[in-house]
Design a protein around this motif. Sequence first.
Motif, PDB file in Angstrom:
ATOM      1  N   ILE A 106       0.863  -1.187   0.000  1.00  0.00           N
ATOM      2  CA  ILE A 106       0.000   0.000   0.000  1.00  0.00           C
ATOM      3  C   ILE A 106       0.898   1.235   0.000  1.00  0.00           C
ATOM      4  O   ILE A 106       1.860   1.315   0.767  1.00  0.00           O
ATOM      5  N   ARG A 107       0.563   2.205  -0.853  1.00  0.00           N
ATOM      6  CA  ARG A 107       1.374   3.427  -0.895  1.00  0.00           C
ATOM      7  C   ARG A 107       0.512   4.593  -1.345  1.00  0.00           C
ATOM      8  O   ARG A 107      -0.344   4.443  -2.221  1.00  0.00           O
ATOM      9  N   PHE A 108       0.765   5.758  -0.740  1.00  0.00           N
ATOM     10  CA  PHE A 108       0.163   6.999  -1.199  1.00  0.00           C
ATOM     11  C   PHE A 108       1.198   7.746  -2.027  1.00  0.00           C
ATOM     12  O   PHE A 108       2.330   7.947  -1.598  1.00  0.00           O
ATOM     13  N   ASP A 109       0.794   8.170  -3.243  1.00  0.00           N
ATOM     14  CA  ASP A 109       1.704   8.856  -4.161  1.00  0.00           C
ATOM     15  C   ASP A 109       1.044  10.151  -4.625  1.00  0.00           C
ATOM     16  O   ASP A 109       0.156  10.125  -5.485  1.00  0.00           O
ATOM     17  N   ASP A 110       1.483  11.274  -4.046  1.00  0.00           N
ATOM     18  CA  ASP A 110       0.843  12.545  -4.383  1.00  0.00           C
ATOM     19  C   ASP A 110       1.195  13.032  -5.790  1.00  0.00           C
ATOM     20  O   ASP A 110       0.682  14.062  -6.232  1.00  0.00           O
ATOM     21  N   LYS A 111       2.064  12.285  -6.497  1.00  0.00           N
ATOM     22  CA  LYS A 111       2.362  12.635  -7.893  1.00  0.00           C
ATOM     23  C   LYS A 111       1.418  11.920  -8.851  1.00  0.00           C
ATOM     24  O   LYS A 111       1.409  12.197 -10.058  1.00  0.00           O
ATOM     25  N   ASP A 112       0.648  10.985  -8.353  1.00  0.00           N
ATOM     26  CA  ASP A 112      -0.288  10.226  -9.193  1.00  0.00           C
ATOM     27  C   ASP A 112      -1.607  10.993  -9.316  1.00  0.00           C
ATOM     28  O   ASP A 112      -1.853  11.970  -8.620  1.00  0.00           O
ATOM     29  N   TYR A 113      -2.472  10.519 -10.207  1.00  0.00           N
ATOM     30  CA  TYR A 113      -3.713  11.250 -10.482  1.00  0.00           C
ATOM     31  C   TYR A 113      -4.749  11.034  -9.381  1.00  0.00           C
ATOM     32  O   TYR A 113      -4.739  10.047  -8.637  1.00  0.00           O
ATOM     33  N   ALA A 114      -5.656  12.006  -9.273  1.00  0.00           N
ATOM     34  CA  ALA A 114      -6.799  11.928  -8.355  1.00  0.00           C
ATOM     35  C   ALA A 114      -8.028  12.386  -9.126  1.00  0.00           C
ATOM     36  O   ALA A 114      -7.955  13.329  -9.923  1.00  0.00           O
ATOM     37  N   ARG A 115      -9.156  11.744  -8.902  1.00  0.00           N
ATOM     38  CA  ARG A 115     -10.371  12.101  -9.616  1.00  0.00           C
ATOM     39  C   ARG A 115     -11.597  11.732  -8.789  1.00  0.00           C
ATOM     40  O   ARG A 115     -11.536  10.879  -7.900  1.00  0.00           O
ATOM     41  N   ILE A 116     -12.687  12.432  -9.083  1.00  0.00           N
ATOM     42  CA  ILE A 116     -13.984  12.157  -8.460  1.00  0.00           C
ATOM     43  C   ILE A 116     -14.968  11.830  -9.572  1.00  0.00           C
ATOM     44  O   ILE A 116     -15.007  12.522 -10.602  1.00  0.00           O
ATOM     45  N   ASN A 145     -20.793  15.014   3.343  1.00  0.00           N
ATOM     46  CA  ASN A 145     -22.079  14.901   2.657  1.00  0.00           C
ATOM     47  C   ASN A 145     -21.880  15.258   1.195  1.00  0.00           C
ATOM     48  O   ASN A 145     -20.902  15.905   0.819  1.00  0.00           O
ATOM     49  N   CYS A 146     -22.808  14.805   0.356  1.00  0.00           N
ATOM     50  CA  CYS A 146     -22.879  15.181  -1.057  1.00  0.00           C
ATOM     51  C   CYS A 146     -24.308  15.613  -1.361  1.00  0.00           C
ATOM     52  O   CYS A 146     -25.260  15.090  -0.758  1.00  0.00           O
ATOM     53  N   PHE A 147     -24.462  16.550  -2.299  1.00  0.00           N
ATOM     54  CA  PHE A 147     -25.804  16.978  -2.687  1.00  0.00           C
ATOM     55  C   PHE A 147     -25.721  17.692  -4.033  1.00  0.00           C
ATOM     56  O   PHE A 147     -24.639  18.027  -4.528  1.00  0.00           O
ATOM     57  N   GLU A 148     -26.878  17.911  -4.624  1.00  0.00           N
ATOM     58  CA  GLU A 148     -26.970  18.605  -5.913  1.00  0.00           C
ATOM     59  C   GLU A 148     -27.327  20.068  -5.690  1.00  0.00           C
ATOM     60  O   GLU A 148     -28.184  20.387  -4.873  1.00  0.00           O
ATOM     61  N   ASP A 149     -26.658  20.950  -6.441  1.00  0.00           N
ATOM     62  CA  ASP A 149     -26.908  22.387  -6.375  1.00  0.00           C
ATOM     63  C   ASP A 149     -26.934  22.917  -7.799  1.00  0.00           C
ATOM     64  O   ASP A 149     -25.897  23.253  -8.371  1.00  0.00           O
ATOM     65  N   GLY A 150     -28.109  22.949  -8.404  1.00  0.00           N
ATOM     66  CA  GLY A 150     -28.236  23.336  -9.806  1.00  0.00           C
ATOM     67  C   GLY A 150     -27.529  22.333 -10.700  1.00  0.00           C
ATOM     68  O   GLY A 150     -27.813  21.124 -10.637  1.00  0.00           O
ATOM     69  N   ASP A 151     -26.581  22.802 -11.522  1.00  0.00           N
ATOM     70  CA  ASP A 151     -25.830  21.915 -12.413  1.00  0.00           C
ATOM     71  C   ASP A 151     -24.640  21.271 -11.721  1.00  0.00           C
ATOM     72  O   ASP A 151     -23.897  20.507 -12.354  1.00  0.00           O
ATOM     73  N   GLU A 152     -24.448  21.568 -10.450  1.00  0.00           N
ATOM     74  CA  GLU A 152     -23.269  21.079  -9.746  1.00  0.00           C
ATOM     75  C   GLU A 152     -23.616  19.965  -8.753  1.00  0.00           C
ATOM     76  O   GLU A 152     -24.673  19.993  -8.117  1.00  0.00           O
ATOM     77  N   VAL A 153     -22.706  19.018  -8.656  1.00  0.00           N
ATOM     78  CA  VAL A 153     -22.719  18.063  -7.550  1.00  0.00           C
ATOM     79  C   VAL A 153     -21.639  18.515  -6.576  1.00  0.00           C
ATOM     80  O   VAL A 153     -20.482  18.719  -6.956  1.00  0.00           O
ATOM     81  N   VAL A 154     -22.022  18.714  -5.320  1.00  0.00           N
ATOM     82  CA  VAL A 154     -21.116  19.215  -4.294  1.00  0.00           C
ATOM     83  C   VAL A 154     -20.721  18.068  -3.376  1.00  0.00           C
ATOM     84  O   VAL A 154     -21.570  17.295  -2.933  1.00  0.00           O
ATOM     85  N   MET A 155     -19.419  17.951  -3.122  1.00  0.00           N
ATOM     86  CA  MET A 155     -18.936  16.975  -2.151  1.00  0.00           C
ATOM     87  C   MET A 155     -18.133  17.705  -1.085  1.00  0.00           C
ATOM     88  O   MET A 155     -17.225  18.463  -1.397  1.00  0.00           O
ATOM     89  N   TRP A 156     -18.494  17.480   0.178  1.00  0.00           N
ATOM     90  CA  TRP A 156     -17.728  17.957   1.315  1.00  0.00           C
ATOM     91  C   TRP A 156     -17.072  16.754   1.981  1.00  0.00           C
ATOM     92  O   TRP A 156     -17.708  15.712   2.185  1.00  0.00           O
ATOM     93  N   ALA A 157     -15.790  16.890   2.315  1.00  0.00           N
ATOM     94  CA  ALA A 157     -15.072  15.792   2.951  1.00  0.00           C
ATOM     95  C   ALA A 157     -13.958  16.347   3.814  1.00  0.00           C
ATOM     96  O   ALA A 157     -13.632  17.537   3.758  1.00  0.00           O
ATOM     97  N   CYS A 158     -13.364  15.477   4.620  1.00  0.00           N
ATOM     98  CA  CYS A 158     -12.168  15.830   5.390  1.00  0.00           C
ATOM     99  C   CYS A 158     -10.953  15.435   4.563  1.00  0.00           C
ATOM    100  O   CYS A 158     -10.777  14.254   4.232  1.00  0.00           O
ATOM    101  N   ARG A 159     -10.106  16.421   4.234  1.00  0.00           N
ATOM    102  CA  ARG A 159      -9.042  16.241   3.250  1.00  0.00           C
ATOM    103  C   ARG A 159      -7.687  16.592   3.855  1.00  0.00           C
ATOM    104  O   ARG A 159      -7.549  17.603   4.537  1.00  0.00           O
ATOM    105  N   ALA A 160      -6.689  15.759   3.591  1.00  0.00           N
ATOM    106  CA  ALA A 160      -5.313  16.002   4.030  1.00  0.00           C
ATOM    107  C   ALA A 160      -4.379  15.897   2.834  1.00  0.00           C
ATOM    108  O   ALA A 160      -4.743  15.346   1.786  1.00  0.00           O
ATOM    109  N   LEU A 161      -3.170  16.395   2.999  1.00  0.00           N
ATOM    110  CA  LEU A 161      -2.187  16.341   1.916  1.00  0.00           C
ATOM    111  C   LEU A 161      -1.534  14.974   1.810  1.00  0.00           C
ATOM    112  O   LEU A 161      -1.009  14.607   0.758  1.00  0.00           O
TER     113      LEU A 161
END
Length: 596
Positions: free
Chosen positions: A340-350, A377-393
């Motif tokens: 298992i490895r975290f590589d901040d040079k690799d791609y990230a996507r939602i 949480n996630c929800f719809e706001d017009g044409d956007e899908v919004v995702m809130w999360a706890c994020r670290a580097l």
Amino acid sequence: MAICTANFRTKLSAEKPSTTHAFDRIITTMISSFKPLLSEFQRIPTRIDVQKTWKNSSMKLLDAIVDTVFKFEEQSYMENQSNFAPVEEMGDKVLLNNVEGAIPCDFPEGTYVRIGPNPLFGGLKSAVSKFGRSSHIWVEGEGMIHAIYFEKNDSDGISRIYYNNKHVQTETFKMESRKNKPCFIPTVEGDSAAVLSAYLLNLLRFGKVNKIISNTNVFEHSGKYYSVAESDLPQEIDIQTLETLGEWDVGGTWNRPFTSHPKKAPGTGELVFMGFDAVKPFLELGIFSADGRTLVHRADLDYKRSSLTHEIGVTERYNVLMDFPLTVDINRLIRGGPLIRFDDKDYARIGVMPRYGDAESVQWFDVQACSAFHIINCFEDGDEVVMWACRALGSVIPGPDFGLKRFEYFSNGFKHLERNNDGEICEGLFFSRCYEWRLNIITGDVQEKNLTGTEHSMDFPMINEDYSGISNKFAYAQIINTEASSASGMGKYGGLAKLYFKEPADKKCEDLIKVEYHAFPEKTFCSGAAFVSRNKGCEEDDGWIVTYVHNENTNVSQVYIIDAKKFSEKPVAKITLPSRVPYGFHGAFMKKVASA
């Protein structure tokens, strides 16, 4: 956390690996180490029941190999890590009488549960052999459920409170309990040759490469209760006795790992979940019917890598997927690298996909590389899908490559501020902030930003579950005590936060949201916090936060009940427990369902 869990249901690759140092080392060492045992095996007499004899003899031989070649060592706890150590089972419910303050008269009847690792035989283990060392990591250890029962007399308020705890008795828990010693060789962290040999020997002996730990979360669906870790299937639990009733595979329709955080679809009550694995298909999505009897949808989402995915999000119409660069890679392990490895040079996507979509229907959005285990949480706001999360580097799982200098790695990562490679002062590697992604499904644009500042690191978020998948005003999270966490090399949560998404922090910083804090006494830390909504409550934050806390000065564990509307004030009640409760992962409040 955890969080999740890094004990994976990994399978050996069917592809022929290239000759590598790690693989050659396994073969050479096995031949030299096992030669005396093989000689003894040749003297086993022939029986009439050849198949049964072969199986029994093979098992004895393999057990002898492990006993001879592998030495299990205890991973010791530092003094300031003592409340991560396991405890014994209570045996039965205990009536609680020591309550400071008062349980609110309209507090609902139900059960507050919290799960976490409680390793057998004294604690987490390392295995040392001629192949090198392999070790359990901090998120492993058999699951134990801690439960507080709030009971009423007729229409009166809460009149009785009980406590109980019990291990989740998985198939592998029973295996090791019967043998009364560690049997499974650790497989997640360590020298690649040691990890590969552990996989092989565990598989040959038990038909599984890892233990079923079921230690990360407890959830309810259709009136039934389940413990889960994303390495395996959920275990059904009798919530009143905490007895384990067996695996839940919905009549054999789901046969792979299962996320620690399934979500109920707004409006339908269907259970949306996914399971990631170390081999293809790397991630599949599933949907169970609201009654829990039928798998109504299943899709291979054609991930190109095994992304360690702890959560899935839902909105009214969509499923929201994370594909971040924390990966599980068997080929990397065979080549001599970490599993298992975290590589901040690799791609990230939602990814955003229609509720019953397939791989072709997923709309992917490239985002900045990061680590995010827990969706708020996630929800719809017009044409956007919004995702809130706890994020670290950076990722707190699994730890340093091969487990080298583990304490230093975690101690530095938990620091509030640190100096990067360019000499700049920045937030610590594990410093986690509330973060927003806005994904425009018409234009394909992405907007992302921090919603909280650098005053506090936070994780293990929770909301009023009635607002899951729709726009909400409030959320709550556990606050990391960065100083205590850095000193112990383990995450310690010294308070709680209430997030006000519709209110700015102040006029000078309109991008950040208002945050209210509830601080605990010195050397007091929590785990498994959950929101409890008031019966017939009219507003989203009409309820309480409940959480297990432990005072390291007195070595006393309690449950706090905090009024969500008077968040920064002292708890309305503190319930003292008869046993120390180790720090753990997620909690939930299961309201009692009224009789028909």
